[in-house]
Write an enzyme that holds these catalytic residues in place. Structure first.
Site, PDB file in Angstrom:
ATOM      1  N   HIS A 173      39.221  41.134  41.575  1.00  0.00           N
ATOM      2  CA  HIS A 173      38.985  41.086  43.018  1.00  0.00           C
ATOM      3  C   HIS A 173      37.718  40.329  43.413  1.00  0.00           C
ATOM      4  O   HIS A 173      37.304  40.360  44.571  1.00  0.00           O
ATOM      5  CB  HIS A 173      38.922  42.520  43.571  1.00  0.00           C
ATOM      6  CG  HIS A 173      39.456  42.650  44.951  1.00  0.00           C
ATOM      7  ND1 HIS A 173      38.697  43.094  46.016  1.00  0.00           N
ATOM      8  CD2 HIS A 173      40.685  42.381  45.462  1.00  0.00           C
ATOM      9  CE1 HIS A 173      39.433  43.113  47.110  1.00  0.00           C
ATOM     10  NE2 HIS A 173      40.638  42.681  46.817  1.00  0.00           N
ATOM     11  N   LYS A 175      35.188  37.343  44.506  1.00  0.00           N
ATOM     12  CA  LYS A 175      35.300  36.202  45.419  1.00  0.00           C
ATOM     13  C   LYS A 175      33.963  35.471  45.393  1.00  0.00           C
ATOM     14  O   LYS A 175      33.117  35.685  46.248  1.00  0.00           O
ATOM     15  CB  LYS A 175      35.648  36.668  46.835  1.00  0.00           C
ATOM     16  CG  LYS A 175      36.904  37.533  46.921  1.00  0.00           C
ATOM     17  CD  LYS A 175      37.046  38.155  48.309  1.00  0.00           C
ATOM     18  CE  LYS A 175      38.196  39.147  48.338  1.00  0.00           C
ATOM     19  NZ  LYS A 175      37.907  40.377  47.548  1.00  0.00           N
ATOM     20  N   ASP A 180      27.211  23.860  40.200  1.00  0.00           N
ATOM     21  CA  ASP A 180      26.172  23.169  39.427  1.00  0.00           C
ATOM     22  C   ASP A 180      25.182  24.124  38.774  1.00  0.00           C
ATOM     23  O   ASP A 180      24.025  23.759  38.541  1.00  0.00           O
ATOM     24  CB  ASP A 180      25.413  22.163  40.313  1.00  0.00           C
ATOM     25  CG  ASP A 180      26.284  21.010  40.754  1.00  0.00           C
ATOM     26  OD1 ASP A 180      27.266  20.713  40.052  1.00  0.00           O
ATOM     27  OD2 ASP A 180      25.989  20.423  41.817  1.00  0.00           O
TER      28      ASP A 180
END
Length: 234
Positions: A173, A175, A180
């Site tokens: 779950h 996100k 870089d």
């Protein structure tokens, strides 16, 4: 003469005694300067306002994603911006998100529960195919979302992007993405049309070294945990 020597000796002893105090004062000033520098680090919040904003021009967002360049103005990609009733503002949260992602130069590691946004998946492809220096793009997602309706994962995988997913009944779950190895984007947003154009969502951009390193390590841990070799060894 003797009194002068006594005064000089006393001054020397005073300097020796003050040495540790001066050293402490110097360390305090250095730490204070460094902490002020940390306060100037990047900390941006992008808020998606539940459909209350004018929707972004899709022609502009698609072209901006395909260009994968943070220096472009979305308005120039609209066929007729003077007659278009959609948003071309560079401050629109959707364009802000695209610009943050398009700033990637070397790598973009994405850990996202579900991904179905055509623009954002096109951006990932454009970054991975950028010339002369492609961006290394890796994606981790939830196993149940691999083949869900509208998912862009199959398209990304067929284009050659490395994709890994969990193999349990629990949700992957997370996100977040690491750009870089120096910038983290995280928050409530799933990369879906509903998330970017309808829901109340947030994305926070952070470049604090410790925060970025923590997210980088979590991505690498999951990347190894979800590797085919690790899954077959269970």
């Amino acid at each position: 003469v003797a009194q002068r020597y006594l005064l000089l000796a006393g001054a020397g002893l005073a300097c020796l005694a003050a040495g540790p105090l001066l050293e402490r004062l110097l360390k305090f000033l250095i730490n204070r300067r460094q902490s002020r520098g940390r306060c100037r680090r990047q900390f941006d919040c992008i808020f998606f306002s539940g459909g209350s904003l004018l929707p972004p021009c899709q022609a502009a967002s698609q072209a901006l994603a395909a260009a994968a360049s943070s220096s472009n103005d979305p308005a120039v990609f609209c066929p007729d911006p003077s007659d278009c009733r959609l948003s071309h503002s560079s401050q629109h949260p959707y364009f802000q998100l695209i610009r943050q992602l398009a700033s990637a130069v070397r790598s973009l590691d994405l850990c996202m529960y579900t991904l179905s946004s055509p623009d954002l998946s096109a951006l990932l492809l454009a970054l991975s195919q950028r010339k002369p220096r492609p961006v290394r793009v890796r994606v981790i997602c939830d196993s149940e979302q691999l083949h869900s309706l509208g998912s862009a994962i199959a398209k990304l995988r067929s284009a050659g992007l490395p994709i890994r997913a969990d193999s349990t009944s629990y949700f992957m779950h997370h996100k977040f993405c690491v750009i870089d190895r120096s910038l983290v984007l995280t928050g409530s947003l799933n990369w879906t049309g509903q998330g970017t154009l309808g829901n109340w969502e947030n994305v926070v951009a952070l470049d604090d070294v410790k925060v970025v390193e923590a997210f980088r390590r979590e991505f690498e841990r999951l990347w190894q945990e979800f590797s085919p070799a690790s899954r077959s060894a269970r």
